[in-house]
Design an enzyme around this catalytic site. Sequence first.
Site, PDB file in Angstrom:
ATOM      1  N   CYS A  43       0.820  -1.215   0.000  1.00 28.23           N
ATOM      2  CA  CYS A  43       0.000   0.000   0.000  1.00 28.23           C
ATOM      3  C   CYS A  43       0.856   1.268   0.000  1.00 28.23           C
ATOM      4  O   CYS A  43       0.669   2.153  -0.825  1.00 28.23           O
ATOM      5  CB  CYS A  43      -0.929  -0.020   1.215  1.00 28.23           C
ATOM      6  SG  CYS A  43      -1.776   1.529   1.456  1.00 28.23           S
ATOM      7  N   CYS A  48      -1.379   1.638  -3.246  1.00 28.13           N
ATOM      8  CA  CYS A  48      -2.404   2.685  -3.096  1.00 28.13           C
ATOM      9  C   CYS A  48      -1.835   4.099  -2.994  1.00 28.13           C
ATOM     10  O   CYS A  48      -2.318   5.015  -3.673  1.00 28.13           O
ATOM     11  CB  CYS A  48      -3.221   2.450  -1.828  1.00 28.13           C
ATOM     12  SG  CYS A  48      -3.526   0.736  -1.444  1.00 28.13           S
ATOM     13  N   LYS A  51       0.245   5.336  -6.052  1.00 21.81           N
ATOM     14  CA  LYS A  51      -0.756   5.369  -7.147  1.00 21.81           C
ATOM     15  C   LYS A  51      -1.608   6.629  -7.053  1.00 21.81           C
ATOM     16  O   LYS A  51      -1.826   7.320  -8.042  1.00 21.81           O
ATOM     17  CB  LYS A  51      -1.606   4.104  -7.063  1.00 21.81           C
ATOM     18  CG  LYS A  51      -2.727   3.939  -8.062  1.00 21.81           C
ATOM     19  CD  LYS A  51      -4.036   4.568  -7.704  1.00 21.81           C
ATOM     20  CE  LYS A  51      -4.606   4.233  -6.368  1.00 21.81           C
ATOM     21  NZ  LYS A  51      -5.142   2.887  -6.219  1.00 21.81           N
ATOM     22  N   TYR A 179      -8.883  -3.191 -11.293  1.00 18.17           N
ATOM     23  CA  TYR A 179      -8.539  -1.929 -10.642  1.00 18.17           C
ATOM     24  C   TYR A 179      -7.241  -1.324 -11.217  1.00 18.17           C
ATOM     25  O   TYR A 179      -7.205  -0.160 -11.605  1.00 18.17           O
ATOM     26  CB  TYR A 179      -8.244  -2.163  -9.161  1.00 18.17           C
ATOM     27  CG  TYR A 179      -9.405  -2.407  -8.245  1.00 18.17           C
ATOM     28  CD1 TYR A 179      -9.914  -1.376  -7.461  1.00 18.17           C
ATOM     29  CD2 TYR A 179      -9.959  -3.673  -8.098  1.00 18.17           C
ATOM     30  CE1 TYR A 179     -10.952  -1.598  -6.563  1.00 18.17           C
ATOM     31  CE2 TYR A 179     -10.994  -3.902  -7.202  1.00 18.17           C
ATOM     32  CZ  TYR A 179     -11.486  -2.862  -6.440  1.00 18.17           C
ATOM     33  OH  TYR A 179     -12.503  -3.090  -5.558  1.00 18.17           O
ATOM     34  N   GLU A 183      -6.857   2.052 -13.446  1.00 18.90           N
ATOM     35  CA  GLU A 183      -6.256   3.214 -12.775  1.00 18.90           C
ATOM     36  C   GLU A 183      -5.010   3.693 -13.530  1.00 18.90           C
ATOM     37  O   GLU A 183      -4.831   4.895 -13.760  1.00 18.90           O
ATOM     38  CB  GLU A 183      -5.906   2.856 -11.327  1.00 18.90           C
ATOM     39  CG  GLU A 183      -7.168   2.658 -10.479  1.00 18.90           C
ATOM     40  CD  GLU A 183      -6.892   2.244  -9.044  1.00 18.90           C
ATOM     41  OE1 GLU A 183      -5.754   1.829  -8.732  1.00 18.90           O
ATOM     42  OE2 GLU A 183      -7.825   2.337  -8.215  1.00 18.90           O
ATOM     43  N   HIS A 438     -26.742  21.309  -1.096  1.00 20.76           N
ATOM     44  CA  HIS A 438     -26.789  21.946  -2.407  1.00 20.76           C
ATOM     45  C   HIS A 438     -25.774  23.075  -2.516  1.00 20.76           C
ATOM     46  O   HIS A 438     -25.570  23.783  -1.535  1.00 20.76           O
ATOM     47  CB  HIS A 438     -28.206  22.510  -2.607  1.00 20.76           C
ATOM     48  CG  HIS A 438     -28.414  23.106  -3.952  1.00 20.76           C
ATOM     49  ND1 HIS A 438     -28.523  22.336  -5.098  1.00 20.76           N
ATOM     50  CD2 HIS A 438     -28.542  24.396  -4.339  1.00 20.76           C
ATOM     51  CE1 HIS A 438     -28.712  23.139  -6.131  1.00 20.76           C
ATOM     52  NE2 HIS A 438     -28.716  24.382  -5.711  1.00 20.76           N
ATOM     53  N   GLU A 443     -25.932  15.380  -3.953  1.00 22.40           N
ATOM     54  CA  GLU A 443     -27.333  15.608  -3.592  1.00 22.40           C
ATOM     55  C   GLU A 443     -28.273  14.760  -4.447  1.00 22.40           C
ATOM     56  O   GLU A 443     -29.365  14.396  -4.036  1.00 22.40           O
ATOM     57  CB  GLU A 443     -27.715  17.084  -3.698  1.00 22.40           C
ATOM     58  CG  GLU A 443     -27.779  17.649  -5.095  1.00 22.40           C
ATOM     59  CD  GLU A 443     -28.084  19.150  -5.080  1.00 22.40           C
ATOM     60  OE1 GLU A 443     -29.156  19.540  -4.610  1.00 22.40           O
ATOM     61  OE2 GLU A 443     -27.225  19.931  -5.535  1.00 22.40           O
TER      62      GLU A 443
HETATM   63  P1  NDP Z   1      -7.988  -7.651 -10.633  1.00 22.44           P
HETATM   64  O1  NDP Z   1      -8.230  -9.011 -10.119  1.00 22.44           O
HETATM   65  O2  NDP Z   1      -8.822  -6.523 -10.196  1.00 22.44           O
HETATM   66  O3  NDP Z   1      -8.074  -7.691 -12.233  1.00 22.44           O
HETATM   67  C1  NDP Z   1      -7.289  -8.569 -12.967  1.00 22.44           C
HETATM   68  C2  NDP Z   1      -7.637  -8.367 -14.424  1.00 22.44           C
HETATM   69  O4  NDP Z   1      -6.741  -9.121 -15.227  1.00 22.44           O
HETATM   70  C3  NDP Z   1      -9.037  -8.819 -14.762  1.00 22.44           C
HETATM   71  O5  NDP Z   1      -9.567  -7.895 -15.662  1.00 22.44           O
HETATM   72  C4  NDP Z   1      -8.801 -10.183 -15.397  1.00 22.44           C
HETATM   73  O6  NDP Z   1      -9.775 -10.528 -16.332  1.00 22.44           O
HETATM   74  C5  NDP Z   1      -7.489  -9.949 -16.102  1.00 22.44           C
HETATM   75  N1  NDP Z   1      -6.742 -11.192 -16.313  1.00 22.44           N
HETATM   76  C6  NDP Z   1      -6.465 -12.151 -15.416  1.00 22.44           C
HETATM   77  N2  NDP Z   1      -5.745 -13.128 -15.965  1.00 22.44           N
HETATM   78  C7  NDP Z   1      -5.538 -12.760 -17.241  1.00 22.44           C
HETATM   79  C8  NDP Z   1      -4.858 -13.359 -18.329  1.00 22.44           C
HETATM   80  N3  NDP Z   1      -4.236 -14.534 -18.208  1.00 22.44           N
HETATM   81  N4  NDP Z   1      -4.863 -12.709 -19.515  1.00 22.44           N
HETATM   82  C9  NDP Z   1      -5.493 -11.532 -19.661  1.00 22.44           C
HETATM   83  N5  NDP Z   1      -6.152 -10.918 -18.662  1.00 22.44           N
HETATM   84  C10 NDP Z   1      -6.173 -11.532 -17.473  1.00 22.44           C
HETATM   85  O7  NDP Z   1      -6.447  -7.415 -10.388  1.00 22.44           O
HETATM   86  P2  NDP Z   1      -5.553  -6.103 -10.368  1.00 22.44           P
HETATM   87  O8  NDP Z   1      -4.214  -6.598 -10.779  1.00 22.44           O
HETATM   88  O9  NDP Z   1      -6.158  -4.995 -11.124  1.00 22.44           O
HETATM   89  O10 NDP Z   1      -5.567  -5.705  -8.828  1.00 22.44           O
HETATM   90  C11 NDP Z   1      -5.253  -6.683  -7.840  1.00 22.44           C
HETATM   91  C12 NDP Z   1      -6.041  -6.427  -6.587  1.00 22.44           C
HETATM   92  O11 NDP Z   1      -5.483  -5.309  -5.913  1.00 22.44           O
HETATM   93  C13 NDP Z   1      -7.496  -6.050  -6.815  1.00 22.44           C
HETATM   94  O12 NDP Z   1      -8.332  -7.159  -6.875  1.00 22.44           O
HETATM   95  C14 NDP Z   1      -7.815  -5.189  -5.646  1.00 22.44           C
HETATM   96  O13 NDP Z   1      -8.291  -6.003  -4.620  1.00 22.44           O
HETATM   97  C15 NDP Z   1      -6.482  -4.582  -5.264  1.00 22.44           C
HETATM   98  N6  NDP Z   1      -6.426  -3.175  -5.698  1.00 22.44           N
HETATM   99  C16 NDP Z   1      -7.309  -2.266  -5.175  1.00 22.44           C
HETATM  100  C17 NDP Z   1      -7.272  -0.948  -5.549  1.00 22.44           C
HETATM  101  C18 NDP Z   1      -8.242   0.018  -4.983  1.00 22.44           C
HETATM  102  O14 NDP Z   1      -8.845  -0.278  -3.962  1.00 22.44           O
HETATM  103  N7  NDP Z   1      -8.449   1.167  -5.617  1.00 22.44           N
HETATM  104  C19 NDP Z   1      -6.277  -0.462  -6.518  1.00 22.44           C
HETATM  105  C20 NDP Z   1      -5.428  -1.477  -7.013  1.00 22.44           C
HETATM  106  C21 NDP Z   1      -5.501  -2.781  -6.614  1.00 22.44           C
HETATM  107  P3  NDP Z   1     -11.162 -11.212 -15.935  1.00 22.44           P
HETATM  108  O15 NDP Z   1     -12.015 -10.120 -15.379  1.00 22.44           O
HETATM  109  O16 NDP Z   1     -11.670 -11.736 -17.232  1.00 22.44           O
HETATM  110  O17 NDP Z   1     -10.849 -12.273 -14.947  1.00 22.44           O
END
Ligand code: NDP
Length: 459
Positions: A43, A48, A51, A179, A183, A438, A443
């Site tokens: 984080c 976080c 980022k 995410y 982002e 407002h 709102e």
């Molecule tokens: P996520 O699990 O959110 O997303 C992973 C993405 O990668 C999905 O779109 C998934 O597709 C895709 N994917 C997975 N495997 C493959 C593959 N082999 N080929 C192509 N695409 C693939 O992971 P992130 O890496 O974005 O983030 C990790 C975690 O970190 C999040 O789940 C979250 O909990 C945390 N996080 C939170 C944030 C916040 O609170 N703002 C910010 C950043 C991270 P599909 O949907 O089809 O499975």
Amino acid sequence: MAKYDYDLFVIGAGSGGVRAGRLAAMSGAKVALAEEHRVGGTCVIRGCVPKKFMVYASEFAHNAQIAEGYGWSPSQATFDWPRFLEAKDREIARLSGIYVTNLNNAGAEILHGKARLTDAHTIVVEGKQTITADKVLIATGGRPWKPTEFPGAEHIITSEEAFQLPELPKSIMIAGGGYIAVEFAGIFAGLGVETTLVYRGANILRGFDDDVRSHVTEEMKKRGVKVVLGCQHDSIEKTEAGGFISHMTSGHAIETELVMFATGRRPYVDGLGLETAGVKLNDVGAVAVDKFSKTNVENIWAVGDVTDRINLTPVAIREGAAFAQTEFYGNPTTFDHDMVASAVFSQPPVGSVGLSEADARHQHGKVDIYLSRFRPMKTTFYGGDERCLIKLVVEAGSERILGCHVVGPDSPEIIQMAAVALKMGVTKPQWDSTCAVHPTLAEELVTMREKYVPLGTAA
Ligand code: NDP
């Protein structure tokens, strides 16, 4: 003489580990934490916090456009990436230092190095220092996952490298639709990098409400992100100019200076000696725990992303605090994982709590939808095209609000307060009895009276 060197040994000084270790030490327990990188964890060091600084940095270009509409003359402002990185690293070092100070003040010791369990009570740090502990907490978090199987996969960077790029590329391809992908697409596009987001599915942000998903996609496109759906990488070819050509399953070839994958994170369990200590993993490779975050081994617990429950910093902190309360304050405490709000710092950002419409229909049958899409007053004034989305998912009959979803400026701030009400089980009439503030974007949340009927479905 004490049977063990420490009452508690925490492996990993990130959000969950630090909170648990600090609280345990404040109870008078003898505590040590091992950290192989820097105190603060994902984080603070490479997640976080940096980022969000990057999001702030990247918003200024768009704000400059808005400023023109408000009477400001265009300035000659330019962005200096190395100067930003320096400032970011300075602030991260300061924050990491605060974590260290807090741990020291609580009386916890910090050991630098990789910790490995050699049995349930014995830990070897950095291969040399052997320590025993009554209780052990695993809080090692997760690591980015990227594919390795296709040709050219070795060229891929992840978010880890994206935080430290020596210079900004002219163009980048980001694979993934979660995410991190969304982002970083906003960050790079905002900083002037030609950005392509490639996602294998039909719509980004799987798990979020469908209206939110399509709204974010459309808004991202307006900010210049090229969104390519329904395909993934076949191979990556390095060009003579030092860039890369991504060959996609759709037959397209897309050339960019960098290719970043944000395709999920995996629990970081490598080299921890979990098997030796008898700690079981679940079927996704995370440490299996009960509601008290206890593993199958009597004296070993785990909190945070390494358990792959809800992978968010505040959740890890709460799980760590609940563990400390239970084990060091004689106050058995569990963390309730229901109604945890989250924000996606896309541009525009998303704030979301509770169920999506699809999940609510699946779990509760009949639901009523309240939905509003509009241009906020800040945007209409300068003639911009950005739209906000506000959506409430309400259980028919009980009128309990099951989900609240906001896309637009400040939605992460807005959703924090909506989460309080939803956690308390607020009904739509109670929600509506709250007077509006407002003029605000929020709102609209308490003024939606008409149920939403999608075009073409009215009787
Ligand atoms: P996520 O699990 O959110 O997303 C992973 C993405 O990668 C999905 O779109 C998934 O597709 C895709 N994917 C997975 N495997 C493959 C593959 N082999 N080929 C192509 N695409 C693939 O992971 P992130 O890496 O974005 O983030 C990790 C975690 O970190 C999040 O789940 C979250 O909990 C945390 N996080 C939170 C944030 C916040 O609170 N703002 C910010 C950043 C991270 P599909 O949907 O089809 O499975």
